[in-house]
Design a protein around this motif. Structure first.
Motif, short mmCIF file in Angstrom:
data_model
loop_
_atom_site.label_atom_id
_atom_site.label_comp_id
_atom_site.label_asym_id
_atom_site.label_seq_id
_atom_site.Cartn_x
_atom_site.Cartn_y
_atom_site.Cartn_z
N VAL A 92 0.83 -1.20 0.00
CA VAL A 92 0.00 0.00 0.00
C VAL A 92 0.87 1.25 0.00
CG1 VAL A 92 -1.65 1.35 1.36
CG2 VAL A 92 -1.97 -1.12 1.11
N CYS A 96 1.05 4.13 -3.00
CA CYS A 96 0.78 5.54 -2.71
C CYS A 96 1.99 6.41 -3.05
CB CYS A 96 0.40 5.71 -1.24
SG CYS A 96 -1.22 5.02 -0.80
N TYR A 120 -4.93 9.16 2.56
CA TYR A 120 -5.43 7.93 1.96
C TYR A 120 -4.57 6.75 2.35
CZ TYR A 120 -6.79 4.40 -1.41
OH TYR A 120 -7.22 3.23 -1.96
N CYS A 121 -3.26 6.95 2.36
CA CYS A 121 -2.35 5.87 2.73
C CYS A 121 -2.59 5.42 4.17
CB CYS A 121 -0.90 6.34 2.55
SG CYS A 121 0.34 5.03 2.70
N ALA A 124 -5.88 3.46 4.16
CA ALA A 124 -5.70 2.14 3.56
C ALA A 124 -4.89 1.23 4.47
CB ALA A 124 -5.01 2.28 2.20
N THR A 125 -3.92 1.79 5.16
CA THR A 125 -3.13 1.01 6.12
C THR A 125 -4.02 0.51 7.25
OG1 THR A 125 -1.09 2.24 5.63
CG2 THR A 125 -1.20 1.09 7.75
N THR A 128 -6.50 -2.20 5.99
CA THR A 128 -5.77 -3.42 5.66
C THR A 128 -5.35 -4.18 6.90
OG1 THR A 128 -4.93 -2.52 3.57
CG2 THR A 128 -3.67 -4.33 4.56
N SER A 143 -8.14 -1.20 -1.89
CA SER A 143 -7.37 0.00 -1.59
C SER A 143 -6.05 0.03 -2.35
CB SER A 143 -7.11 0.11 -0.08
OG SER A 143 -6.45 -1.04 0.41
#
Length: 254
Positions: A92, A96, A120-121, A124-125, A128, A143
């Motif tokens: 991810v 990014c 966003y990162c 998403a982290t 996830t 993602s």
């Protein structure tokens, strides 16, 4: 197959087609683990070959590929959820980061874009690493995949801009070919495992091939895009061991 070995019961949200602990009790998925070293090797080689020709941004991208490779080794060797996160979360981050680099290349610079990608990162982290089971698998794929397809759109723009450079377009073509093959073997391995339940049928270890094909695809795209964006003096394409392409500046040797 889910034999229990040295690392105990499987806790990862996905278990690939390769039979577990067939070669040693210390490695759950032997071929998936060994093939992950391709990412480590090619990422390290990319940093060495481009230490003078490319800027720090793409060199750092190669370093992230090394990190992903190490995480993939841990994941496939153990099939433990915490080690799965060492594989998927860096993926991810890498996606990014690549999007940030490509956005900057096309003039989308400044703190608003950096902040948006960072947020966003972080999101998403979180989804996830904090989801479980099938939900976790699809949250990660969504993602990660969304960002990578966005990256490919910018790569397509670079490809169109290089239409008058046959050597560079060939690199883009090769990267795309490796990508298509990688996605095909990943999808087959993920969805068609039942085929290997047939007695005596050979398992070609397609997820292991995904590792090799995907890192080769990334390398070709990195070289092609790096050539297009480098500030080096009249860059050219050279080949390490007459096989692996890289960007070389005029008067520089690697």
């Amino acid at each position: 197959m889910s034999n229990e070995g040295f690392w105990g019961p499987i806790t990862s949200s996905v278990d690939w087609c390769e039979a577990n602990y067939t070669h040693t009790q210390y490695i759950a998925e032997f071929w998936n683990t060994v093939s992950s070293l391709a990412m480590v090797a090619l990422g390290a080689l990319g940093m060495v070959l481009h230490r003078k020709s490319l800027g720090w941004r793409l060199s750092f991208a190669y370093l992230l590929i090394v990190v992903v490779g190490i995480g993939s080794v841990l994941f496939h060797a153990t099939l433990q959820f915490e080690h799965q996160m060492w594989d998927e979360v860096p993926m991810v981050w890498t996606a990014c980061y690549l999007l940030w680099v490509l956005l900057s290349e096309y003039g989308y610079q400044g703190w608003p874009y950096t902040l948006a990608i960072t947020l966003y990162c972080a999101l998403a982290t979180y989804v996830t690493s904090q989801s479980q089971g099938t939900t976790q698998f699809y949250m990660f794929q969504t993602s990660f995949g969304g960002v990578m397809w966005s990256c490919l759109w910018f790569v397509w723009k670079m490809y169109r801009a290089a239409s008058d450079k046959q050597e560079i377009t060939r690199l883009f073509h090769r990267g795309a070919q490796f990508l298509v093959l990688a996605i095909a073997v990943w999808l087959f391995d993920k969805n068609m495992c039942f085929i290997y339940d047939t007695p005596g049928l050979f398992n070609p270890q397609l997820h292991a091939w995904w590792h090799v094909l995907m890192c080769m695809s990334l390398h070709y795209f990195f070289v092609a895009c790096g050539h297009q964006s480098t500030l080096s003096d009249k860059p050219s394409i050279a080949y390490f061991a007459e096989l692996i392409p890289y960007v070389r500046s005029r008067g520089k040797t690697n």
